[in-house]
Design a protein around this motif. Structure first.
Motif, PDB file in Angstrom:
ATOM      1  N   ARG A 169      -3.917  -3.713   0.539  1.00  0.00           N
ATOM      2  CA  ARG A 169      -3.861  -4.994   0.210  1.00  0.00           C
ATOM      3  C   ARG A 169      -2.983  -5.798   1.089  1.00  0.00           C
ATOM      4  NH1 ARG A 169      -6.220  -7.530  -4.520  1.00  0.00           N
ATOM      5  NH2 ARG A 169      -4.939  -9.490  -3.856  1.00  0.00           N
ATOM      6  N   ASN A 170      -1.833  -5.479   0.948  1.00  0.00           N
ATOM      7  CA  ASN A 170      -0.750  -6.223   2.018  1.00  0.00           C
ATOM      8  C   ASN A 170      -1.250  -5.865   3.451  1.00  0.00           C
ATOM      9  OD1 ASN A 170       1.790  -7.413   2.505  1.00  0.00           O
ATOM     10  ND2 ASN A 170       2.113  -5.490   3.429  1.00  0.00           N
ATOM     11  N   GLY A 201     -10.554  -2.235   4.987  1.00  0.00           N
ATOM     12  CA  GLY A 201     -10.258  -0.839   4.264  1.00  0.00           C
ATOM     13  C   GLY A 201     -11.384   0.076   3.860  1.00  0.00           C
ATOM     14  N   MET A 231      -8.743  -4.830  -6.367  1.00  0.00           N
ATOM     15  CA  MET A 231      -9.199  -5.256  -4.910  1.00  0.00           C
ATOM     16  C   MET A 231      -9.823  -6.625  -4.910  1.00  0.00           C
ATOM     17  SD  MET A 231      -8.207  -3.640  -2.507  1.00  0.00           S
ATOM     18  CE  MET A 231      -7.986  -2.105  -1.631  1.00  0.00           C
ATOM     19  N   GLN A 232     -10.508  -6.934  -6.080  1.00  0.00           N
ATOM     20  CA  GLN A 232     -11.184  -8.348  -6.350  1.00  0.00           C
ATOM     21  C   GLN A 232     -11.483  -9.125  -4.882  1.00  0.00           C
ATOM     22  OE1 GLN A 232      -7.917  -9.973  -8.570  1.00  0.00           O
ATOM     23  NE2 GLN A 232      -8.454  -8.955 -10.407  1.00  0.00           N
ATOM     24  N   ASP A 233     -10.825  -9.915  -4.447  1.00  0.00           N
ATOM     25  CA  ASP A 233     -11.080 -10.777  -3.292  1.00  0.00           C
ATOM     26  C   ASP A 233     -11.193 -10.024  -2.022  1.00  0.00           C
ATOM     27  OD1 ASP A 233      -8.340 -10.742  -4.344  1.00  0.00           O
ATOM     28  OD2 ASP A 233      -7.483 -12.004  -2.697  1.00  0.00           O
ATOM     29  N   PHE A 234     -10.751  -8.723  -2.066  1.00  0.00           N
ATOM     30  CA  PHE A 234     -10.888  -7.910  -0.539  1.00  0.00           C
ATOM     31  C   PHE A 234     -11.959  -7.278  -0.831  1.00  0.00           C
ATOM     32  CE2 PHE A 234      -6.031  -8.646  -0.506  1.00  0.00           C
ATOM     33  CZ  PHE A 234      -6.133  -9.349   0.630  1.00  0.00           C
ATOM     34  N   ARG A 235     -12.840  -6.943  -1.987  1.00  0.00           N
ATOM     35  CA  ARG A 235     -13.904  -5.941  -1.943  1.00  0.00           C
ATOM     36  C   ARG A 235     -14.950  -6.055  -0.905  1.00  0.00           C
ATOM     37  NH1 ARG A 235     -15.239  -2.482  -6.478  1.00  0.00           N
ATOM     38  NH2 ARG A 235     -16.337  -1.514  -5.302  1.00  0.00           N
ATOM     39  N   ILE A 257      -3.169   1.166  -2.944  1.00  0.00           N
ATOM     40  CA  ILE A 257      -4.051   0.022  -3.018  1.00  0.00           C
ATOM     41  C   ILE A 257      -3.141  -1.136  -2.861  1.00  0.00           C
ATOM     42  CG2 ILE A 257      -5.513  -1.446  -4.630  1.00  0.00           C
ATOM     43  CD1 ILE A 257      -6.803   1.129  -5.654  1.00  0.00           C
ATOM     44  N   ARG A 258      -2.014  -0.812  -3.457  1.00  0.00           N
ATOM     45  CA  ARG A 258      -0.964  -2.206  -2.990  1.00  0.00           C
ATOM     46  C   ARG A 258      -0.723  -2.229  -1.854  1.00  0.00           C
ATOM     47  NH1 ARG A 258       1.740  -0.752  -7.595  1.00  0.00           N
ATOM     48  NH2 ARG A 258       3.008   0.487  -6.607  1.00  0.00           N
ATOM     49  N   LEU A 297      -4.493  -5.450   4.752  1.00  0.00           N
ATOM     50  CA  LEU A 297      -5.512  -6.241   4.717  1.00  0.00           C
ATOM     51  C   LEU A 297      -5.181  -7.921   5.076  1.00  0.00           C
ATOM     52  CD1 LEU A 297      -7.881  -4.727   2.084  1.00  0.00           C
ATOM     53  CD2 LEU A 297      -8.561  -4.895   4.526  1.00  0.00           C
ATOM     54  N   GLU A 298      -4.158  -8.257   4.555  1.00  0.00           N
ATOM     55  CA  GLU A 298      -3.698  -9.694   4.804  1.00  0.00           C
ATOM     56  C   GLU A 298      -3.100  -9.593   6.160  1.00  0.00           C
ATOM     57  OE1 GLU A 298      -1.211 -11.155   1.534  1.00  0.00           O
ATOM     58  OE2 GLU A 298      -2.856 -10.909   0.139  1.00  0.00           O
TER      59      GLU A 298
END
Ligand SMILES: Nc1ncnc2c1ncn2[C@@H]1O[C@H](COP(=O)(O)OP(=O)(O)OP(=O)(O)O)[C@@H](O)[C@H]1O
Ligand SMILES: [Mg+2]
Length: 204
Positions: free
Chosen positions: A116-117, A127, A150-154, A112-113, A119-120
Motif C-alpha cells: 500500500r505504501n 500491485g 486494499m479498498q481504494d487500491f483494488r 499488504i501494508r 502504491l502511494e
C-alpha cells in the motif's frame, strides 16, 4: 522505455525474482523475446541454457547501463528488471525508466501494508498478488483480506500469480528445457496481462 518492466517493492521475499522469470518465460511461450535483468548483488547470475529468454547480469551500474542501451537498440525485445528488496533509491530509478512497474505482494498483512505504501510512492505502478493460494477456501480468505485492506487500491491490482512449486525450476542455474503445463499456463497468463497493460499486441 515502453518495453521495459520493473519488478520492485521495498519488502524482501515477495516474489520479485520469481515473477521476473515467470514473466519472461511467459513472453517466450507467446513467441516474444525478452531479457531478465538481475540487479540483486545477493543473487548469482543464471545461464541461458534452454530457456525461452535471456538472463543477463546487471548487478553493476555499468553492466546495467549497457543492457539498457542494448535493449533500446532492439525494439522487438522486452526487458524485465528484477529489483531487490530494501533499495528505495534503486526502485525509484527503475520506476522512472520503465513503461510498467509491478509490485508483488503475498497474502499477508505485512506484505499488504508495505505494498500500500509502495502504491502511494509509485503512482503508475500495479500491485500483483504473488504466490497466491490455489485452494478455494484459502483463496476466499485471501480475497476477503484484499477487500478489507486494499479498498481504494483494488483498481490498481493485477490478477494474482498463483503459487506453483515448479516456479523454482526457472530459478535454477540451468533450467530444464521443458516445464510443467501448470507453470506454463500461469506464466502465459501473467505475460498476457502485462502486454495488455503495456498495450503491446501479442507477438507484436
Ligand atoms: N508463484 C510462486 N509459487 C511458488 N513459490 C513461489 C512463487 N513465487 C515465489 N515463490 C517462492 O518464494 C520465495 C521468495 O521468492 P523470490 O525469491 O522470487 O522473492 P524476491 O522478492 O525476489 O526475494 P528477495 O527480496 O530476496 O529478492 C522463493 O522460495 C520462491 O521460490
Ligand atoms: Mg529476488
Amino acid at each position: 522505455m515502453k518495453r521495459l518492466i520493473c519488478v520492485i517493492g521495498n519488502k524482501g521475499g515477495t516474489g520479485k525474482t520469481s515473477i521476473t522469470h515467470m514473466l519472461c518465460h511467459g513472453f517466450g511461450l507467446l513467441g516474444m523475446r525478452s531479457i531478465a535483468v538481475l540487479t540483486d548483488a545477493a543473487r548469482e547470475p543464471l545461464s541461458r541454457g534452454d530457456r525461452r529468454y535471456t538472463p543477463l547480469d546487471g548487478r553493476t551500474p555499468d553492466k546495467l547501463e549497457k543492457i539498457i542501451a542494448k535493449l533500446d537498440s532492439m525494439p522487438e525485445w522486452l526487458g524485465v528488471i528484477d529489483g531487490g528488496g530494501n533499495r528505495p533509491e534503486m526502485d525509484h530509478q527503475f520506476y522512472e525508466m520503465s513503461g510498467l512497474a509491478l509490485l508483488p505482494f503475498r497474502d499477508s498483512h505485512e506484505d499488504i501494508r508495505t505494498v500500500r505504501n509502495d502504491l502511494e510512492v509509485f503512482p503508475r505502478a500495479y500491485g500483483i498478488p504473488s504466490q497466491w493460494p490455489t485452494n478455494p477456501w484459502q483463496q476466499m480468505a485471501a480475497e476477503r483480506t484484499l477487500d478489507e485492506l486494499m479498498q481504494d487500491f483494488r483498481p490498481r491490482l493485477l490478477e494474482p500469480v498463483y503459487s506453483v512449486s515448479a516456479s523454482k525450476l526457472l530459478l535454477q542455474t540451468d533450467a530444464p528445457s521443458s516445464m510443467p503445463t501448470m507453470l506454463n499456463n500461469v506464466c502465459r497468463g501473467l505475460a498476457r496481462q502485462v502486454l495488455d497493460r503495456l498495450k503491446i499486441p501479442e507477438h507484436g
